[in-house]
Each structure stands twice: as C-alpha cells, then as structure tokens.
Design an enzyme around this catalytic site. Structure first.
Site, short mmCIF file in Angstrom:
data_model
loop_
_atom_site.label_atom_id
_atom_site.label_comp_id
_atom_site.label_asym_id
_atom_site.label_seq_id
_atom_site.Cartn_x
_atom_site.Cartn_y
_atom_site.Cartn_z
N ARG A 79 1.01 -1.27 -0.23
CA ARG A 79 -0.22 0.45 -0.38
C ARG A 79 1.21 1.25 -0.35
NH1 ARG A 79 -2.01 3.16 4.46
NH2 ARG A 79 -4.35 4.44 4.01
N HIS A 123 -2.51 10.52 0.97
CA HIS A 123 -2.26 10.77 2.13
C HIS A 123 -1.41 12.56 2.65
CE1 HIS A 123 -1.18 7.34 4.59
NE2 HIS A 123 -0.51 8.06 5.57
N GLU A 168 -7.38 8.15 5.85
CA GLU A 168 -7.41 9.50 6.95
C GLU A 168 -8.09 10.76 7.42
OE1 GLU A 168 -4.26 8.44 9.94
OE2 GLU A 168 -4.09 6.36 10.00
N ASN A 297 -7.91 2.16 10.18
CA ASN A 297 -5.92 2.30 10.88
C ASN A 297 -6.00 2.06 11.95
OD1 ASN A 297 -6.13 2.46 8.04
ND2 ASN A 297 -4.16 4.75 8.11
N TYR A 299 -4.28 1.43 15.78
CA TYR A 299 -3.30 2.17 16.75
C TYR A 299 -3.60 1.86 18.20
CZ TYR A 299 -0.66 3.49 12.34
OH TYR A 299 -0.28 3.72 11.04
N GLU A 373 -3.59 -0.09 8.26
CA GLU A 373 -2.49 0.18 8.65
C GLU A 373 -2.63 -0.43 10.20
OE1 GLU A 373 -1.07 4.66 9.37
OE2 GLU A 373 -1.88 4.88 6.97
C1 GBH Z 1 -1.25 7.29 10.68
O1 GBH Z 1 -2.13 7.87 11.56
C2 GBH Z 1 -0.87 8.04 9.21
O2 GBH Z 1 -1.90 7.67 8.58
C3 GBH Z 1 0.79 7.27 9.32
O3 GBH Z 1 0.70 8.20 8.02
C4 GBH Z 1 2.11 7.23 10.43
O4 GBH Z 1 2.63 7.02 9.94
C5 GBH Z 1 1.12 6.72 11.29
O5 GBH Z 1 -0.49 6.44 11.57
C6 GBH Z 1 1.15 6.91 12.66
O6 GBH Z 1 1.63 7.96 13.15
O7 GBH Z 1 -3.70 12.45 19.81
O8 GBH Z 1 -6.16 13.33 18.99
O9 GBH Z 1 -4.46 13.13 17.45
C7 GBH Z 1 -2.30 8.50 12.73
C8 GBH Z 1 -2.92 9.00 13.45
C9 GBH Z 1 -3.06 9.06 15.80
C10 GBH Z 1 -4.30 9.78 14.77
C11 GBH Z 1 -3.46 8.90 16.89
C12 GBH Z 1 -5.35 9.48 16.08
C13 GBH Z 1 -5.20 10.45 18.92
C14 GBH Z 1 -5.71 10.97 18.73
N1 GBH Z 1 -3.54 9.31 14.28
N2 GBH Z 1 -4.61 9.99 17.58
S1 GBH Z 1 -5.54 12.80 18.75
#
Ligand code: GBH
Length: 471
Positions: A79, A123, A168, A297, A299, A373
């Site tokens: 991807r 992106h 996203e 996605n 995390y 992701e």
């Molecule tokens: C992804 O974003 C991206 O698509 C990617 O490019 C990036 O490298 C990867 O993850 C790792 O970061 O703290 O209020 O923002 C994830 C972004 C991070 C958005 C955690 C939501 C929590 C809420 N996310 N975030 S806040």
C-alpha cells in the site's frame, strides 16, 4: 496443531504500507512542487528537529531496491500513496508524465515481483497552491481532487486493482485545520468541520471519477482511523462524552459515506460553531457512493470522561496545551489508558482492534474490511553487527494480528492486513525521531536492514499461521 495457533485463510492479503511524503524525498525533482507538508515542515517549530521530507528515505531513487526488499519478505501486497503535487503540480490542469511514470514503474515492478499494488490517492500532501486558494475548507478543492483522481485512474487503471481515495480524512481535517499540529497548521475549528465535509465530498466525487476510468474488476475503498472510544466510567456523562467523540472521529465520515446522512447529534453538538450550511442539497448523495471495501487504521484506543468545564482537561492525546482537534468538545477529557506504551506514548491494547472490526462488521455488514495500517514505533537501535532486534514490535504485531483473527472468528469479513510501516520514515510532526519500520533505515547512509520483526512477519506470511504467544 494446537488450538492457540491462529490460521488465516488462503489468499489473506498480507501487506506493508507507506505514504509518499514520508518516504519519497526528491521533493524538487521531475516537476514536483511543494505540498502543504513541504511548507509546514519548512516552517520553524512545526516538526521535531525541524525535520522535513526533502530527502526522507530516498525511496524515489531506491524504489527498485525497496520492491526487492518486499519480495524477499514474501509480502503479498504493498500500500503506497501517490504524491498529488508530483502528478499535478498546481493541483489543476494536465498531469506531469514523469510523475505518473514513477508510479507506473513502481506498479510494474510490484506486479513482476508478484506483489499486489494498493494505491492511495491522498495521504495528506495537498498541493500548496490549492491550500493558498483556501484548502479543504473550500468546496472547490473537492472538485480538484476528483480531476486528479481521474488523471491517476487513467494512468494506472490497467495496473492497479485496489484503490483508496483518502487516508484518514480525520487527520487532514482536524489535526490540519483545528489542532494545527499537521499541515497546513491552522487552528480554526469551524474551518475544520468544513474541511471534513469537503473531504467527504472529494471522496464521493473521486469514487465516481475512478469508476468512470477503471476497468470493472477495480475495487474502490477509503481508509479511516475511527477512534475506538471508551468512556472512563459507566456514568451517563462519560458515556455522552464518548458518544460526542465518536461522532467527531468516525460518524462524521461514515454517516455520509455509508448511511447517507450526517448524524443529527453531531450537528447539534457543533451548532455553536456552524450551521452546516456548507452542506448543499444533494451533497450526501454524492458522498454515499458504493464502495467495495473499507480500510481501517488502528493503533490505540481512546479513553474519555466528562469534565465540569472548570478544570482544564487532562490531555493524553499528544497535543499538550495546544488547540484541540475536537471542535466543541471542551468538556471532554482524554485519559491515557493503563498498560504498556510504545515510543509514541500510545498504550498497547489489541482488544481495541477486535472491537473496531466487530463494530464495522455490524454497521457495514456487506463490506469486506482491510486493516490498512497497524504497527508501532519503538526506539530501535542497531547492534554492533548491524542487526536490529525489536521484540517489542513483534509482541505488538503478535497481539494485534491475533486480535484480527479473533474478530474473524466472531464473523468479521477481514480480507487483509497492512503493517505500518515497511520502512522507518518521516513520522510527520515527530520527524525522524520515531521509527515505525519493520525495516530499519540508517538516515546517513540510507542503508535498509530488516529488523527481527520483518523476519517474524515474513514467517507469518509464509505459514499463514500465527504461533501461540511465546513461540
Ligand atoms: C497514521 O496516522 C498515518 O496514516 C501514518 O501516516 C502515520 O505514520 C501512522 O499513523 C503513525 O502515526 O492524539 O487527538 O490526535 C495515525 C494518526 C494518531 C491519529 C493518534 C489519532 C490519536 C488522537 N493517529 N491519534 S489525537
């Protein structure tokens, strides 16, 4: 075989993922012009260490080596995203052939290596000229995106079967225009809500543009990052805080895209910022276009509670005391869930991934799901012999891939999993300080070294079976 071994179906799409601005570099080559991330990262104080994507991991020049690396790991799919300003520098007008050639060449090399190309149109790298004209808060940007989608569809439709419109859109709208921690760095919550609508519209218009260009076998998707929101207690106030954040994080997109309406509670919650008159009659019909799958996605989960509005909310979302990415939600506090954390400070909690998949499986039962992701940053350091051992990442992946399997056992139709990320890369506002790669990159020499997690992932792909923990 022990019943603690999770076996994935034949044909399950095991992949790795990247994004153009995070890996390509070559920021000024072959006609590419600045995107909002070039401008933002070159603005003092916006990224850790003043890092930029000027060089990144030089993927633009190392594409062939990177495809070979994936082939060596046995990866089934890759991807990647297309850099809009590389293909259409001003965001308008004809395509730059050299820009398209890069992605055609990439797709060809992937196909030759037996790796399925999975293309994301956006992106986060909006051509700067379109931001100067107003950016995502302006309706015209959605139409510009549809034109861009048509150009890319026309150029790569013969090679790429799996297409994603946006990655996203929550981050583009709310980290970019409300919190200001992502490009373009604006802090205007009402503008962020307009941006969210125009991203939705861009998605819908692009689906139609792609359908018109692509062969019938093509599959079109979108990648969302729905927050897995948990109320801190079972109190009505905390559950209401969770409802509000769920509307701003997820239903603001799935409402129009899948259900054909913006959620009424979202419109109420944000009424003091906007009357939503930028949503024109017929817009939602343009947004809700048939999709072939949904990309998710994931995390970490998000834990919230309601505050009485007096005390400044405890913020565990990485934005410190800065502007909030959550419009009209000042009385919501964010809490760090207990448990182990990654180098991002994000709690490791695979149960959130199972919950996310089961929720989408219930809400959109006809749509296959992909994890587009999932992964983790850790402070990986090469040993004296150059090898890189990352047992924390293996444990993270093990837990989360197990969570995907659990959701599948409970009925979720999951077709694939993409590890974020193939390579260490430019982690947006965190610059190069955070390493998400399964493959280590030495930023001085650009040497690539698969970490032990890459070899672990290769074994998983080869066998299709997740060993019981500890094996
Ligand atoms: C992804 O974003 C991206 O698509 C990617 O490019 C990036 O490298 C990867 O993850 C790792 O970061 O703290 O209020 O923002 C994830 C972004 C991070 C958005 C955690 C939501 C929590 C809420 N996310 N975030 S806040």
């Amino acid at each position: 075989m022990s019943d603690t071994t999770a076996t994935f179906p034949e044909g399950f799409l095991w992949g790795t993922a990247t994004a153009a601005y995070q890996i390509e570099g070559a920021a000024q080559e072959d006609g590419r012009t600045p995107s909002i991330w070039d401008t933002f990262s070159h603005t003092p104080g916006k990224t850790a260490g003043g890092d930029t994507g000027d060089v990144a991991v030089d993927h633009y020049h190392r594409r062939t080596e990177d495809v070979r690396l994936m082939a060596g790991l046995g990866v089934k799919a890759y991807r990647f995203s297309v850099s809009w300003p590389r293909v259409q520098p001003t965001g308008r007008g004809p395509a730059v052939q050299r820009g398209l050639d890069f992605y055609r060449g990439l797709a060809d090399e992937l196909l030759e290596a037996g790796i399925k190309p999975v293309l994301t149109l956006y992106h986060w790298d909006l051509p700067q000229e379109l931001e100067t004209a107003g950016g995502w808060p302006e309706r015209d940007t959605a139409h510009r995106f549809a034109d861009y989608a048509r150009l890319v569809g026309d150029a790569l439709g013969d090679r790429v079967e799996l297409w994603t419109t946006l990655n996203e859109p929550w981050c583009s709208a709310f980290l970019g225009y409300a919190a200001g921690v992502h490009a373009p760095g604006r802090t205007d919550p009402a503008a962020a809500l307009r941006a969210a609508h125009h991203l939705n519209l861009a998605h819908g218009l692009a689906v139609d543009a792609l359908r018109a260009e692509l062969p019938a076998r093509a599959q079109i998707s979108v990648s969302l990052n729905p927050a897995v929101v948990r109320p801190r207690t079972d109190s009505e106030a905390d559950r209401d805080a969770a409802r509000r954040i769920d509307a701003l994080a997820t239903r603001i997109f799935t409402g129009p895209m899948l259900d054909g309406a913006y959620p009424p509670d979202l419109l109420d919650d944000t009424a003091r910022l906007t009357d939503w008159s930028f949503v024109r009659d017929g817009d939602v019909a343009l947004i809700r276009r048939p999709l072939d799958s949904i990309g998710l996605n994931y995390y970490t989960p998000t834990v919230v509670s309601a505050t009485d509005g007096d005390a400044p909310p405890e913020r565990a979302d990485g934005h410190g005391g800065g502007a909030s990415p959550w419009p009209a939600a000042d009385h919501v506090a964010f809490h760090q869930p207990p448990g182990e954390r990654t180098a991002m400070g994000w709690t490791v909690d695979p149960t959130g991934l199972t919950d996310l998949l089961l929720r989408f499986s219930a809400d959109a039962p006809d749509l296959p799901l992909y994890i587009t992701e999932n992964g983790a940053a850790y402070d990986d350091k090469p040993e004296p012999d150059g090898s890189v051992h990352d047992p924390d990442r293996i444990a993270y992946l093990h837990g989360h891939i197990g969570a995907v399997h659990r959701a599948m056992r409970e009925g979720a139709d999951v077709r694939g999993y993409f590890l974020w990320s193939l390579l260490d890369n430019f982690e947006w506002a965190y610059g190069y300080a955070k390493r998400f790669g399964a493959v280590h990159v030495d930023y001085t020499t650009q040497a690539r070294t698969p970490k032990s997690s890459a070899n672990w992932y290769a074994d998983l792909i080869r066998t299709g079976a997740l060993p019981a923990p500890g094996l």
